[in-house]
Motif scaffolding. Structure first.
Motif, short mmCIF file in Angstrom:
data_model
loop_
_atom_site.label_atom_id
_atom_site.label_comp_id
_atom_site.label_asym_id
_atom_site.label_seq_id
_atom_site.Cartn_x
_atom_site.Cartn_y
_atom_site.Cartn_z
N UNK A 41 -5.06 -0.55 -13.88
CA UNK A 41 -3.89 -0.36 -13.03
C UNK A 41 -3.50 1.12 -12.92
N UNK A 42 -3.63 1.87 -14.01
CA UNK A 42 -3.37 3.31 -13.93
C UNK A 42 -4.36 3.98 -12.98
N UNK A 43 -5.63 3.65 -13.13
CA UNK A 43 -6.66 4.27 -12.29
C UNK A 43 -6.48 3.85 -10.83
N UNK A 44 -6.17 2.57 -10.59
CA UNK A 44 -5.97 2.09 -9.22
C UNK A 44 -4.82 2.85 -8.55
N UNK A 45 -3.73 3.03 -9.29
CA UNK A 45 -2.58 3.74 -8.74
C UNK A 45 -2.94 5.17 -8.36
N UNK A 46 -3.62 5.90 -9.26
CA UNK A 46 -3.94 7.30 -8.99
C UNK A 46 -4.99 7.45 -7.88
N UNK A 103 -12.60 -4.01 -10.92
CA UNK A 103 -11.21 -4.44 -11.02
C UNK A 103 -10.30 -3.46 -10.27
N UNK A 104 -10.55 -2.16 -10.41
CA UNK A 104 -9.78 -1.17 -9.67
C UNK A 104 -9.93 -1.39 -8.18
N UNK A 105 -11.14 -1.65 -7.74
CA UNK A 105 -11.40 -1.88 -6.32
C UNK A 105 -10.62 -3.09 -5.81
N UNK A 106 -10.57 -4.15 -6.63
CA UNK A 106 -9.81 -5.34 -6.25
C UNK A 106 -8.32 -5.04 -6.16
N UNK A 130 0.85 -1.17 0.00
CA UNK A 130 0.00 0.00 0.00
C UNK A 130 0.89 1.23 0.00
N UNK A 131 0.63 2.23 -0.81
CA UNK A 131 -0.46 2.25 -1.79
C UNK A 131 -0.16 1.38 -3.01
N UNK A 132 -1.16 1.24 -3.89
CA UNK A 132 -0.97 0.44 -5.09
C UNK A 132 0.14 1.06 -5.92
N UNK A 133 1.09 0.27 -6.42
CA UNK A 133 2.29 0.84 -7.07
C UNK A 133 1.99 1.43 -8.45
N UNK A 134 2.81 2.38 -8.80
CA UNK A 134 2.73 3.00 -10.13
C UNK A 134 3.07 1.96 -11.19
N UNK A 135 2.20 1.77 -12.18
CA UNK A 135 2.51 0.79 -13.23
C UNK A 135 3.63 1.29 -14.14
#
Length: 459
Positions: free
Chosen positions: A289-294, A342-345, A154-159
């Protein structure tokens, strides 16, 4: 017989074209006045084409066909997505309306048509032809990087991302519409993601994509009159992510992607047309993955709703949620539900980092919203809020800097290996205040009103 078949095209010679500047990537730019319903010309080679018109023109229908290897292609309609900007730093009168650009490969002739819905011609319309050239780096492939979801990360890493330098951005182009455009403009925070498609073709090759991005950049600046590429990020059909607008991918850079909703949001454009074709799985995964990171870095849930410009919207929305437009295409728009889940996961469904918990304790009303979302530093993690910077490492715990201490610590390079991270909050002492760090102090002298740096093992 169709109306356009009866029109006699205006034939232009190469001498009547308007060649503009070349950049280091051997790009060329041509404009052809579209003074009648159609225009036809043989030209210097070009790879991308579009039609523009004076700002404020509405209800335009535009189409194009090109000559490749001595053969004319079929007519193709150009997508008219006129409301991406505006760019507030551009002087008034420079911006133009226009179609989305279309990648045509390597063409040497063009025939184009643009009329209003009543069939009238458009004064000041132009056909734009862009040759982005070929760079040696266009064939380079970014190395693989695993960013699989893990609750402990955490946080989700930058792709992995293709930088502007890697795809060949000519940074001098950012001053084309005025010196003010050279400096990026930032919004307050990140509240939402807007999903777009570029309405381009879907059969491009891997090596063509950097050239497509360069051409789109030139079109947005020279033809539409924007400061820079409109989108913050782009994703190709192979799942590769490209850095868009200049200013730092980790920061809340103001783009020109969703008109009045540009502020406090970012735009992700999927390269292709997804009105009838479904976006490939690799493309959707990289977009997630981009959206999850941001969103994770800024503590935003992909399943929430927010208010932007007085409208209630989902945190992850399509362009068409803000105006009457086909963007991002029906097949992609229908995938937004999957994308949110998917972003939530990927984000593990909740925020649980020490910095987030500390910020909640301090109160977001007191410290403001994240500006530079949670990110790794050389010695731990940090989030820069409006009035405080909060740091965390296993060794230091979670503490913040504010006011003059924050300013001085940033100048040192926040997370400085020599001084280390803060291990207390600032506290008063006779004659001023001080704050302990892992290997020293910052001391504020009330008399001189200056912050002094003292190295030494804090105790």
């Amino acid at each position: 017989m169709r109306r356009t078949a009866r029109l006699l095209p205006l034939v232009l010679t190469a001498a009547t074209l308007i060649p503009l500047q070349h950049n280091d990537s051997d790009a060329s730019y041509q404009e052809i006045p579209l003074d009648g319903p159609t225009v036809q010309a043989r030209t210097k080679p070009f790879g991308m084409a579009a039609v523009t018109w004076p700002e404020g023109t509405r209800n335009v229908t535009a189409k194009i066909r090109v000559e490749r290897d001595g053969q004319w292609t079929d007519w193709e309609s150009l997508s008219v997505e006129d409301e991406h900007g505006p760019d507030p730093l551009v002087p008034e009168g420079i911006e133009r309306g226009g179609t989305e650009p279309l990648w045509v490969g390597n063409a040497t002739g063009v025939q184009a048509s643009a009329v209003t819905d009543t069939g009238t011609t458009i004064a000041g319309a132009k056909v734009v032809l862009i040759q982005p050239g070929v760079l040696a780096s266009d064939a380079d492939e970014p190395s693989a990087q695993s960013v699989e979801p893990a609750a402990s990360r955490a946080p989700y890493p930058m792709p992995l991302m293709v930088s502007r330098k890697r795809w060949g951005a000519d940074e001098r182009l950012r001053t084309h519409n005025g010196a003010a455009c050279a400096r990026p403009k930032y919004t307050t925070t990140v509240l939402a993601a807007f999903v777009h498609h570029t309405a381009d073709r879907n059969d491009y090759t891997r090596t063509q994509v950097p050239a497509m991005v360069r051409a789109m950049y030139a079109y947005h600046v020279k033809s539409r009159g924007w400061c820079d590429l409109g989108y913050n990020f782009l994703v190709d059909r192979f799942g590769r992510v490209f850095e868009g607008r200049y200013g730092g991918a980790q920061l809340p850079v103001l783009g020109a992607h969703t008109a009045a909703f540009n502020s406090n949001s970012f735009g992700v454009a999927l390269i292709g047309n997804f009105e009838k074709a479904a976006p490939p799985a690799a493309m959707l995964e990289s977009t997630a993955r981009v959206i999850a990171w941001k969103l994770d870095a800024n503590y935003r849930s992909p399943l929430a709703t927010i208010t932007l410009d007085g409208s209630r919207l989902h945190t992850v929305s399509g362009h068409r949620d803000t105006k009457a437009t086909a963007c991002p295409g029906t097949q992609l728009y229908n995938k937004l539900g999957w994308l949110k889940q998917r972003v939530n996961t990927l984000m593990s469904g909740s925020f649980s980092t020490p910095i987030y918990q500390y910020a909640r304790k301090l109160g977001f009303r007191n410290i403001g919203q994240p500006f530079w979302g949670e990110h790794r530093t050389r010695t731990g993690y940090a989030t820069y809020f409006a009035t405080r910077d909060v740091f965390y490492s296993v060794a230091s715990g979670t503490h913040s800097t504010a006011g003059a201490f924050r300013t001085r610590f940033r100048r040192l390079g926040a997370g400085s290996a020599r001084l280390g991270l803060p291990i207390t909050e600032a506290y008063r002492v006779p004659g001023g205040s001080r704050q302990k760090f892992q290997r020293g102090w910052l001391v504020w002298d009330r008399r001189t009103r200056q912050v002094h740096l003292v190295y030494g093992r804090a105790s």
